[in-house]
Scaffold this active site. Sequence first.
Site, short mmCIF file in Angstrom:
data_model
loop_
_atom_site.label_atom_id
_atom_site.label_comp_id
_atom_site.label_asym_id
_atom_site.label_seq_id
_atom_site.Cartn_x
_atom_site.Cartn_y
_atom_site.Cartn_z
N ARG A 1 0.72 -1.10 -0.14
CA ARG A 1 0.19 -0.03 -0.11
C ARG A 1 0.91 1.34 0.20
NH1 ARG A 1 -3.49 -3.66 0.28
NH2 ARG A 1 -2.63 -4.17 -1.56
N SER B 1 -10.50 -0.51 3.86
CA SER B 1 -9.69 -0.81 5.06
C SER B 1 -9.03 0.48 5.63
CB SER B 1 -8.55 -1.72 4.87
OG SER B 1 -9.15 -2.86 4.44
N GLU C 1 -4.19 3.58 7.20
CA GLU C 1 -3.85 3.62 5.55
C GLU C 1 -4.48 4.66 4.89
OE1 GLU C 1 -5.38 0.18 3.53
OE2 GLU C 1 -5.61 1.35 1.68
C1 LIG Z 1 -15.66 0.25 -0.27
C2 LIG Z 1 -14.11 0.34 -0.75
C3 LIG Z 1 -13.24 -0.71 -0.68
C4 LIG Z 1 -11.59 -0.59 -0.95
N1 LIG Z 1 -11.17 -1.65 -1.10
C5 LIG Z 1 -9.74 -1.92 -1.47
C6 LIG Z 1 -9.12 -2.80 -1.78
O1 LIG Z 1 -9.61 -4.05 -1.60
N2 LIG Z 1 -7.63 -2.79 -1.95
C7 LIG Z 1 -6.97 -1.78 -1.67
O2 LIG Z 1 -5.81 -1.36 -2.13
N3 LIG Z 1 -7.81 -0.61 -1.63
C8 LIG Z 1 -9.03 -0.43 -1.28
N4 LIG Z 1 -9.82 0.67 -1.04
C9 LIG Z 1 -9.08 2.01 -0.92
C10 LIG Z 1 -9.46 2.88 -2.32
O3 LIG Z 1 -10.35 2.37 -3.24
C11 LIG Z 1 -7.78 2.89 -3.18
O4 LIG Z 1 -7.00 3.33 -2.21
C12 LIG Z 1 -8.02 3.68 -4.44
O5 LIG Z 1 -7.00 3.28 -5.39
C13 LIG Z 1 -7.88 5.02 -4.16
O6 LIG Z 1 -8.03 5.79 -5.59
P1 LIG Z 1 -8.84 7.29 -5.63
O7 LIG Z 1 -8.74 7.55 -7.02
O8 LIG Z 1 -10.33 7.07 -4.79
O9 LIG Z 1 -7.72 8.06 -4.73
P2 LIG Z 1 -8.00 9.13 -3.65
O10 LIG Z 1 -8.75 8.75 -2.54
O11 LIG Z 1 -8.63 10.46 -4.29
O12 LIG Z 1 -6.49 9.57 -3.35
C14 LIG Z 1 -5.63 8.67 -2.36
C15 LIG Z 1 -4.14 9.20 -2.50
O13 LIG Z 1 -3.66 9.20 -3.73
C16 LIG Z 1 -3.52 10.64 -4.09
N5 LIG Z 1 -3.71 10.74 -5.56
C17 LIG Z 1 -4.85 10.62 -6.15
N6 LIG Z 1 -4.73 10.56 -7.55
C18 LIG Z 1 -3.46 11.09 -7.75
C19 LIG Z 1 -2.85 11.43 -8.86
N7 LIG Z 1 -3.35 11.13 -10.26
N8 LIG Z 1 -1.37 11.73 -8.66
C20 LIG Z 1 -0.79 11.68 -7.54
N9 LIG Z 1 -1.53 11.39 -6.26
C21 LIG Z 1 -2.84 11.12 -6.30
C22 LIG Z 1 -4.27 11.62 -3.49
O14 LIG Z 1 -3.53 12.76 -3.06
C23 LIG Z 1 -4.30 10.57 -2.01
O15 LIG Z 1 -3.42 10.74 -1.15
C24 LIG Z 1 -11.18 0.56 -0.99
C25 LIG Z 1 -12.03 1.84 -0.93
C26 LIG Z 1 -13.28 1.56 -0.51
C27 LIG Z 1 -14.20 2.83 -0.53
#
Ligand SMILES: Cc1cc2nc3c(=O)[nH]c(=O)nc-3n(C[C@H](O)[C@H](O)[C@H](O)COP(=O)(O)OP(=O)(O)OC[C@H]3O[C@@H](n4cnc5c(N)ncnc54)[C@H](O)[C@@H]3O)c2cc1C
Length: 340
Positions: free
Chosen positions: A164, A235, A335
């Site tokens: 992660r 998580s 996380e």
């Molecule tokens: C119901 C649920 C289930 C989930 N299950 C999992 C799972 O099974 N496994 C897992 O690993 N994660 C899981 N997650 C966590 C999440 O889905 C992931 O971490 C996802 O990749 C985040 O993507 P996002 O676009 O929403 O990022 P955001 O939440 O918008 O950002 C996350 C981080 O990345 C940075 N960021 C985002 N985009 C960029 C970019 N283009 N350039 C630089 N930095 C950036 C942001 O600044 C922030 O620090 C889950 C979340 C939910 C709500």
Amino acid sequence: MKIEENVVLAEHTTFKIGGPAKLFITCESVEDVENAVALARERDLAVYPLGEGSNVLASDEAIEKAVLRISIPGITYEKAGAQTRVTVGAGVTWDTLVDDVTDKGLWGLENLAGIPGTIGGAVVQNIGAYGAVFEDSVISIEVYDLATNSLRNLSREECLFGYRTSLFKQRAGSLIVTHATLELSDTPKPRLGYRDIEDYFADTPAPTLVEIRNAVRSIRAKKFPDLTTYGTAGSFFLNPVLPEEEAVRIAAKYPGMPLFPMPEGGVKVPIAWFLDYRHNVLDMREVRVGKALVWPIQPLVLASEPGATAADVQALATLVIERMKEATGISISREVQWLA
Ligand SMILES: Cc1cc2nc3c(=O)[nH]c(=O)nc-3n(C[C@H](O)[C@H](O)[C@H](O)COP(=O)(O)OP(=O)(O)OC[C@H]3O[C@@H](n4cnc5c(N)ncnc54)[C@H](O)[C@@H]3O)c2cc1C
């Protein structure tokens, strides 16, 4: 490029929590990212790249930042023998990509089906689930580097992926992911070893690619809160990765606790096992602070009910961390990224 002021982040995070961001700029191209960074500098605001906000907890207060909603689209394919290179914009929704590639018969991402968020978020967090991890498919990542105001292409090794984590997480705010190039395979490579998947296919000897993708989605739907009712970021905590001797010492104290050796060294200790009442260590079922609660089916997940605040979620997270430390001596960390 769309520029807005005082946009309430509760509408842009899956926790459905967060105060107004001073600037909220939607970037649909690399050029937009460049212009948005320049505008943030003019206004003397720090830059915060945001995807779908599915791994972020945003403060209830006003956020004095320029939030760049990275919405760069596009998926392109380049075939080379049995492998296919896929280049995808950082704003593409992860699960849209999973559908696209699995429908084309390309193996590699199926066990990661159903994870919310964008490609950018997947890169930063190095998402993982059901025995698969994002980095396994990566060839290179294109970033906009705020230190040099230019684009860079980083190889998988340069991305410093780990559990992660990645270079982009370590250098948050200075590298914005714009595109990712992945390599996927025509050759079937089913990964059915994870227990839930094994059970799901107990009567299906050779499931297809699409069956595996759909199975993962259906298994996940039973574990996570329904986002139409609750908020969550999945998580909330990281499982600690401990030196082998320490993990073995803990396992000896708690018979039945599984251990997961990590490819990069160390052993992952599953926190959910301790928080699950059936193992008689801690009973965190539906422990609440205000309108935030520990999700009863998967206690690593914190959920929010309508009206919950970031303060509720933070206080609940602190409670879980403290109880875990008191009961087991194990320190856990968050996380989910804090945006303030
Ligand atoms: C119901 C649920 C289930 C989930 N299950 C999992 C799972 O099974 N496994 C897992 O690993 N994660 C899981 N997650 C966590 C999440 O889905 C992931 O971490 C996802 O990749 C985040 O993507 P996002 O676009 O929403 O990022 P955001 O939440 O918008 O950002 C996350 C981080 O990345 C940075 N960021 C985002 N985009 C960029 C970019 N283009 N350039 C630089 N930095 C950036 C942001 O600044 C922030 O620090 C889950 C979340 C939910 C709500």
